[in-house]
Write an enzyme that holds these catalytic residues in place. Structure first.
Site, PDB file in Angstrom:
ATOM      1  N   LYS A  22       0.241  -1.309  -0.018  1.00  0.00           N
ATOM      2  CA  LYS A  22       0.116   0.170   0.291  1.00  0.00           C
ATOM      3  C   LYS A  22       0.670   1.406  -0.116  1.00  0.00           C
ATOM      4  O   LYS A  22       0.391   1.936  -1.102  1.00  0.00           O
ATOM      5  CB  LYS A  22      -0.920  -0.195   1.326  1.00  0.00           C
ATOM      6  CG  LYS A  22      -1.628   1.556   1.587  1.00  0.00           C
ATOM      7  CD  LYS A  22      -2.397   1.625   2.953  1.00  0.00           C
ATOM      8  CE  LYS A  22      -1.497   1.567   3.816  1.00  0.00           C
ATOM      9  NZ  LYS A  22      -1.276   3.432   4.025  1.00  0.00           N
ATOM     10  N   ASN A  23       1.739   1.481   0.922  1.00  0.00           N
ATOM     11  CA  ASN A  23       2.847   2.613   1.182  1.00  0.00           C
ATOM     12  C   ASN A  23       3.531   2.797  -0.167  1.00  0.00           C
ATOM     13  O   ASN A  23       4.213   3.289  -0.307  1.00  0.00           O
ATOM     14  CB  ASN A  23       3.151   2.467   2.489  1.00  0.00           C
ATOM     15  CG  ASN A  23       2.142   2.726   3.266  1.00  0.00           C
ATOM     16  OD1 ASN A  23       1.118   2.523   3.609  1.00  0.00           O
ATOM     17  ND2 ASN A  23       2.883   2.473   4.457  1.00  0.00           N
ATOM     18  N   CYS A 115      -4.565  13.248  12.226  1.00  0.00           N
ATOM     19  CA  CYS A 115      -5.484  11.636  12.177  1.00  0.00           C
ATOM     20  C   CYS A 115      -5.232  11.081  13.486  1.00  0.00           C
ATOM     21  O   CYS A 115      -4.453  12.014  14.598  1.00  0.00           O
ATOM     22  CB  CYS A 115      -5.043  10.300  10.939  1.00  0.00           C
ATOM     23  SG  CYS A 115      -3.363  10.020  11.223  1.00  0.00           S
ATOM     24  N   ARG A 120       0.288  15.346  12.266  1.00  0.00           N
ATOM     25  CA  ARG A 120       0.789  14.659  10.224  1.00  0.00           C
ATOM     26  C   ARG A 120       1.361  16.207   9.613  1.00  0.00           C
ATOM     27  O   ARG A 120       0.288  16.497   9.182  1.00  0.00           O
ATOM     28  CB  ARG A 120      -0.231  13.860   9.919  1.00  0.00           C
ATOM     29  CG  ARG A 120      -0.488  12.645  10.637  1.00  0.00           C
ATOM     30  CD  ARG A 120       0.296  11.556  10.480  1.00  0.00           C
ATOM     31  NE  ARG A 120       1.279  10.815   9.797  1.00  0.00           N
ATOM     32  CZ  ARG A 120       0.186  10.274   9.263  1.00  0.00           C
ATOM     33  NH1 ARG A 120      -0.795   9.503   9.946  1.00  0.00           N
ATOM     34  NH2 ARG A 120       0.792   9.627   8.427  1.00  0.00           N
ATOM     35  N   ASP A 306       4.295   0.542  11.752  1.00  0.00           N
ATOM     36  CA  ASP A 306       3.570   0.114  11.366  1.00  0.00           C
ATOM     37  C   ASP A 306       3.375  -1.225  11.813  1.00  0.00           C
ATOM     38  O   ASP A 306       2.312  -1.525  11.674  1.00  0.00           O
ATOM     39  CB  ASP A 306       3.592   0.350  10.019  1.00  0.00           C
ATOM     40  CG  ASP A 306       3.224   2.051   9.787  1.00  0.00           C
ATOM     41  OD1 ASP A 306       4.164   1.900   8.154  1.00  0.00           O
ATOM     42  OD2 ASP A 306       3.502   2.668  10.136  1.00  0.00           O
ATOM     43  N   ARG A 398      -8.670  -0.351   4.876  1.00  0.00           N
ATOM     44  CA  ARG A 398      -7.593   0.773   3.775  1.00  0.00           C
ATOM     45  C   ARG A 398      -6.284   0.187   3.654  1.00  0.00           C
ATOM     46  O   ARG A 398      -5.656  -0.118   2.309  1.00  0.00           O
ATOM     47  CB  ARG A 398      -7.752   1.667   4.866  1.00  0.00           C
ATOM     48  CG  ARG A 398      -8.023   2.894   5.577  1.00  0.00           C
ATOM     49  CD  ARG A 398      -8.212   4.106   6.278  1.00  0.00           C
ATOM     50  NE  ARG A 398      -7.040   4.449   5.448  1.00  0.00           N
ATOM     51  CZ  ARG A 398      -5.842   4.669   6.239  1.00  0.00           C
ATOM     52  NH1 ARG A 398      -6.086   5.344   7.710  1.00  0.00           N
ATOM     53  NH2 ARG A 398      -4.064   5.484   5.972  1.00  0.00           N
TER      54      ARG A 398
END
Ligand code: EPZ
Length: 420
Positions: A22-23, A115, A120, A306, A398
């Site tokens: 994803k990243n 978030c 952020r 993460d 997500r």
């Protein structure tokens, strides 16, 4: 909103296919804005964040097709204003700023906002683009950027928590068409940044040093299309590895890149698991019991933030005291309170969580709050005795494709219930 219902106490066994990262894919999708030609991106996971980025690119005027894990994108004629509603909802979309500046010399992108894991900020993104000659103005919740032309420069991009991943991506993407040479110091070294640079070099960019703290970009006149396969998702792989170790099982992670998981595999071994590396991926076998650990999150190649929540879930099972210190984000312990609803004993002392593990967890209703915190709750639910219901699993969707399907195939008793 959908929930997961989990009957705990199962052991995970078998093999699971790791999907594309994803990243890596989000900034790579943004990079397609740098050319009028068609780009093909393969091994793309079907995630809501990916679907969001498709919508953002289409709102800018690109044509996007997504089928069977392959994205075909052509940004022939695009505008420089990103759709506020879409961009505000997904922080990762800030990475359209750099390519829009590179392609159009102007951009208006909504500020991503914060978030649950932190404020952020994007000050380093703006510092880097200004160093290339962009003039930035914050107004009405948007960052408005423009320039008569981008030029190379030497930019120190390190912040108070170390390098910035998407900030590095934005500055690299703005520099590939700039006049002259750009040197980025204290660049992020994450594999996802390396994959982006490979994608850009495939388009005709001239980038050297990707994966090191110093990236050098020599600007070129134009970029073309490219056909690229995204790297495997190291965080999805790490998440399933921890689930295997926490459940007392043995799982083979097909397609996992062990060389992207050094710190994670090191901590899994220290906690008692056995790791076998082989050509097609790696196999994780749980130890007799989970041993307590001390973990501190760091920029790559240190222990990844993460993976912090997932390890905390596993350490609730480790007899003794574990300490998890979060050095990247200022509030990434949302999962601790929910883990305590399952019976965990966790105290928060500033940037550190003290986990007094070893008591069995018992199922309960819990609320997902952030992508990786949700993964932690699923891992804990599988290890707990009894039923756990994880609400608001849209957070999981997500970043994890069909997580419940993959876990059920490994023996977990988990199903998705459709919410209103
Ligand atoms: C990327 O976010 C990832 N997201 C995050 O993954 C990951 O946790 C993070 O990198 C760190 O590895 C994507 O790639 C889409 P940063 P990014 O800029 O780039 C501070 C997940 O779960 N900072 O590297 O937004 C910032 O506050 C997500 O998949 C500034 O101070 O993170 C943080 O403390 C969550 N100023 C630290 O740097 C800036 O201008 C690292 O942030 C930018 C960042």
């Amino acid at each position: 909103m959908d929930s997961f219902v989990i009957e705990g106490g199962t052991t995970l066994r078998g093999e699971v296919q790791v999907g594309g990262s994803k990243n890596a894919v989000l900034p790579i999708m943004a990079a397609t804005l740098l050319t009028r030609e068609t780009c093909v991106i393969r091994r793309v996971p079907d995630l809501s964040d990916v679907r969001f980025m498709c919508s953002i690119l289409e709102s800018l005027g690109a044509t996007v097709a997504f089928a069977d894990g392959t994205l075909t994108i052509r940004a022939e004629n695009i505008s420089g204003t990103g759709n506020y509603d879409l961009i505000r909802k997904m922080r990762g979309s800030i990475c359209i700023l750099g390519p829009l500046m590179g392609r159009l010399l102007r951009a208006s992108v909504s500020l991503p906002g914060g978030c649950v894991i932190g404020t952020r900020p994007i000050d380093l993104h703006l510092k880097g683009l200004e160093a290339l000659g962009a003039r930035m103005r914050i107004e009405g919740g948007y960052v408005h950027a423009e320039t008569p032309g981008l030029h190379g420069g030497v930019i120190f991009l390190g912040g108070r928590s170390g390098p910035t991943v998407l900030g590095t991506a934005n500055v690299v993407m703005a520099s590939v068409l700039a006049e002259g040479v750009t040197v980025i110091e204290s660049a992020a070294c994450e594999p996802e940044v390396v994959d982006l640079c490979h994608f850009l070099n495939g388009m005709g960019a001239r980038i050297h040093g990707a994966g090191s703290p110093t990236i050098t970009v020599t600007g070129v006149a134009a970029l073309g299309g490219v056909d690229h396969e995204v790297i495997a998702d190291r965080i999805e792989a790490g998440t399933f590895a921890v689930a295997a170790a926490a459940s007392g099982g043995r799982v083979t992670l097909k397609g996992a890149r062990a060389e992207h998981l050094g710190a994670v595999l090191d901590k899994l071994r220290e906690s008692g698991a056995a790791i076998e590396r082989h050509a097609g991926g790696l196999t994780v076998t749980a130890g007799q019991a989970v041993r307590p650990l001390e973990i501190t999150t760091m920029p790559y190649s240190g222990f990844p933030t993460d993976m912090q929540a997932q390890f905390m879930a596993m350490l609730c099972l480790a007899p003794g005291t574990s300490i998890v210190t979060e050095r990247i984000f200022e509030s990434r312990f949302m999962h601790a309170a929910e883990l305590m609803r399952l019976g965990a004993d966790i105290g928060i002392e500033g940037p550190s969580a003290i986990i007094r593990g070893g008591r069995p967890l018992s199922g309960a209703e819990v609320m997902a709050s952030d992508l990786r915190a949700s993964a932690a709750l699923v891992i804990a639910g599988i290890a707990a005795q009894g039923r756990t219901q994880v609400h608001r699993v849209y957070h999981l969707d997500r970043g994890y494709e069909r997580m419940e399907v993959k876990l059920a195939a490994l023996g977990a008793r988990i199903e998705r219930t459709r919410g209103e």
